[in-house]
Design an enzyme around this catalytic site. Structure first.
Site, mmCIF file in Angstrom:
data_model
loop_
_atom_site.group_PDB
_atom_site.id
_atom_site.type_symbol
_atom_site.label_atom_id
_atom_site.label_comp_id
_atom_site.label_asym_id
_atom_site.label_seq_id
_atom_site.Cartn_x
_atom_site.Cartn_y
_atom_site.Cartn_z
ATOM 1 N N ASP A 69 5.441 2.165 2.006
ATOM 2 C CA ASP A 69 4.664 1.445 2.532
ATOM 3 C C ASP A 69 3.944 1.088 3.669
ATOM 4 O O ASP A 69 4.555 1.759 4.684
ATOM 5 C CB ASP A 69 5.550 0.051 3.147
ATOM 6 C CG ASP A 69 4.829 -1.631 2.837
ATOM 7 O OD1 ASP A 69 3.756 -1.096 3.181
ATOM 8 O OD2 ASP A 69 5.152 -2.583 2.846
ATOM 9 N N HIS A 70 2.986 1.945 3.505
ATOM 10 C CA HIS A 70 1.835 2.450 4.724
ATOM 11 C C HIS A 70 1.764 0.853 5.515
ATOM 12 O O HIS A 70 1.490 1.701 6.475
ATOM 13 C CB HIS A 70 0.786 2.819 4.760
ATOM 14 C CG HIS A 70 0.012 3.716 4.520
ATOM 15 N ND1 HIS A 70 0.616 4.558 6.818
ATOM 16 C CD2 HIS A 70 -0.936 5.067 4.685
ATOM 17 C CE1 HIS A 70 -0.309 5.238 6.241
ATOM 18 N NE2 HIS A 70 -1.289 5.613 5.484
ATOM 19 N N ARG A 71 2.156 -0.269 5.599
ATOM 20 C CA ARG A 71 1.438 -0.987 6.689
ATOM 21 C C ARG A 71 3.276 -0.862 7.442
ATOM 22 O O ARG A 71 2.668 -1.222 9.001
ATOM 23 C CB ARG A 71 1.848 -2.360 6.168
ATOM 24 C CG ARG A 71 0.222 -2.730 4.970
ATOM 25 C CD ARG A 71 1.051 -4.445 3.760
ATOM 26 N NE ARG A 71 2.448 -4.216 3.862
ATOM 27 C CZ ARG A 71 2.617 -5.131 2.741
ATOM 28 N NH1 ARG A 71 2.294 -5.934 2.627
ATOM 29 N NH2 ARG A 71 4.376 -5.118 2.431
ATOM 30 N N PRO A 110 0.955 -0.759 0.158
ATOM 31 C CA PRO A 110 -0.430 0.167 -0.046
ATOM 32 C C PRO A 110 1.293 0.920 0.209
ATOM 33 O O PRO A 110 1.308 1.850 1.153
ATOM 34 C CB PRO A 110 -0.538 -0.552 1.414
ATOM 35 C CG PRO A 110 -0.460 -1.445 2.120
ATOM 36 C CD PRO A 110 1.361 -1.680 1.328
ATOM 37 N N ILE A 133 5.027 2.100 7.536
ATOM 38 C CA ILE A 133 5.405 3.826 8.408
ATOM 39 C C ILE A 133 4.358 4.559 8.643
ATOM 40 O O ILE A 133 3.524 3.968 7.245
ATOM 41 C CB ILE A 133 6.762 4.041 7.179
ATOM 42 C CG1 ILE A 133 7.600 3.045 6.840
ATOM 43 C CG2 ILE A 133 6.907 5.436 7.320
ATOM 44 C CD1 ILE A 133 8.379 3.294 5.964
#
Ligand code: CAO
Length: 480
Positions: free
Chosen positions: A452-454, A259, A456
């Protein structure tokens, strides 16, 4: 007996006596408005004749090989029990909203079921509605499938062709039709193709390349429809390079799994550029070029030390991070053959001149296609610099399993305000007048950090780019 509706050959232009090449429905099949029922072929094109109304097939009036013309009756439909009590307007509205939901497009003006042009009768009456040659404008248009009649052709869902029966079977299996490779005429998906797709998904019979494509299909991502562009003008084919064939699936994998969010920022690099220019001659005397990228590499190491998550990878189980305490940086290199990302090791332990030598050497090796697998592995973070070419910002794709990538665009001159803010009280200068402040031309470097929004959060990403900007604004920090 309820209503019986004739599906006829509509106006198909100048064609007379076209051949029926495929019957797409069988008695008992439910069909929706605009579902293809029969394929016909002239010497110039193959067309699908769509249903001008929804219903259940009660009779197929033609056989493969028959010749038909405008007005020929192809199929008889019995009224769909679920539909019959509805008004024609309701049916039209549902068809239109279904088209929007399935294609994301607005319905074609005038794409209204033919039944809306006929008077409706109360449910349960014995009336038979004979629909003659449908009027232009209210009838679904026959779809020209192929001028060459050889490539698999998509249907209105953007996927491959499949009969309503096959689509129903696919729904029962929970398999998207796109997941199957159609082996029927014109690439049509058959029941056996669906079964094979399911077997391959669970048994892994296929080659790595095709099974990865199938896996994508099975996760519900519709394939991009094939378009025969030669129908619109001359075309030519260019094979992908070997690098593009390898890099493409890697980029696709990252794009689908990660993501992505991209944080844009800019660093005032005026002092850094002054410093760099001051050392350019010395570098040239050693046969080296000092580009901004080298200083950014050093600044990134400082930020990575303080923000360890940016040099981590998510464990395959997804329950923990693997933080790398080495500072090996991937550097995206543009080659004639495509994009490669060799790795410069231990950037924290190297000076700018040494890095200049290494980046130059590795970029040369990349362009000569002489990189080894070791050259391409082990990075904890990647930088993609397009600043030598131009651009103001972009959204780089994270080089997974890394979790962040920094994009650099072209340094530009921007006005920076020096003085009190618009809401501050202006201090008095020596002569007793208010110091109004002024705009100063500064050199700013655009930064684009994708992450990577998972792993950060947005706040952490801004802290990272802010820290990076501060380091780049103050080159002394790079020396400490
Ligand atoms: N702003 C302004 N000028 C810049 C700059 C920036 N951000 N970055 C580099 N420049 C200048 C350099 O100083 C150099 O100028 P001089 O010739 O006057 O010294 C010129 O642009 C060319 O630099 P370069 O591109 O040769 O060198 P580099 O160290 O900046 O980059 C490399 C090296 C290998 C990263 C680069 O050549 C490259 O391949 N970049 C493309 C990467 C890429 O394709 N990324 C996209 C990935 S997503 O598809």
């Amino acid at each position: 007996m309820g209503q019986s509706i004739e599906i006829c050959v509509p106006d198909i232009g100048d064609f007379e006596e076209v051949e029926v090449v495929e019957i797409l429905v069988a008695p008992g099949d439910p069909v929706a408005f605009d579902d293809p029922v029969v394929s016909v072929e002239s010497d110039k094109a193959t067309m699908e004749i769509p249903a001008s109304s929804a219903g259940v097939v009660t009779e197929v009036r033609v056989c493969e090989g028959d010749k038909v013309s405008e007005g020929s009756v192809l199929v008889l439909l019995g009224a769909d029990a679920d539909d019959s009590p509805r008004s024609s307007e309701e049916a039209a509205a549902e068809t239109a909203s279904e088209a929007v939901a399935q294609t994301g497009a607005e319905p074609t003006p005038g794409a209204v079921p033919i039944s809306s042009a006929t008077p409706t009768s109360p449910a349960g009456t014995q009336e038979t509605v004979a629909v003659a040659v449908p009027e232009l404008g209210v009838n679904p248009t026959p779809r020209v499938m192929s001028a060459a009649a050889s490539n698999p052709v998509p249907d209105r869902y953007g996927g491959p062709h499949a009969s309503p029966l096959v689509r129903r079977y696919a729904r029962e299996l929970g398999v998207p039709v796109e997941a199957a490779e159609g082996t029927g005429p014109l690439g049509r998906v058959l029941v056996d193709d669906l079964k094979r797709a399911v077997r391959e998904q669970f048994g892994g019979e296929d080659s790595l390349e095709t099974s990865s494509v199938k896996t994508v299909g099975m996760s519900g991502i519709p394939k991009i429809p094939a378009v025969d562009f030669s129908a619109f003008g001359p075309v030519r084919e260019e094979p992908l390079t070997r690098i593009q064939k390898v890099a493409g699936p890697g980029l696709h994998r990252s794009w689908l799994n990660v993501p992505h969010v991209t944080q844009h920022d800019e660093a005032d690099v005026t002092e850094l550029e002054r410093f760099r220019k001051g050392r350019k001659e010395t570098a040239a005397s050693r046969g080296l070029k000092l580009s901004p990228l080298l200083f950014v590499m050093k600044a990134v190491v400082i930020a990575l030390r303080e923000f360890p998550r940016f040099r981590s990878s998510l464990a395959p189980e997804g329950d923990r991070l693997i933080v790398k305490d080495s500072y090996h940086l991937g550097i995206a290199v543009d080659t004639e053959q495509g994009l490669v990302v060799p790795v410069i090791r231990d950037v924290d332990r190297k000076g700018v001149f040494e890095l200049a030598e290494e980046v130059n050497a590795i970029a040369e090796r990349a362009r000569a296609r002489k990189l080894s697998p070791t050259d391409l592995s082990g990075a904890c973070f990647t930088i993609s610099s397009l600043g030598g070419i131009g651009g103001t910002a972009f959204t780089p794709i994270v080089n997974a399993p890394e979790v962040a990538i920094l994009g650099l665009s072209k340094t530009r001159i921007a006005p920076r305000w020096q003085g009190p803010g618009p809401l501050d009280e202006a201090p008095l200068s020596a002569n007793g007048k208010a110091d109004a402040g002024y705009f100063e031309p500064r050199l700013v470097l655009p930064l684009s950090l994708s992450y990577d929004h998972r792993v950060i959060d947005g706040a952490e990403a801004v802290r990272f780019t802010s820290r990076l900007s501060r380091v780049l604004a103050d080159p002394i920090q790079l020396l400490l």
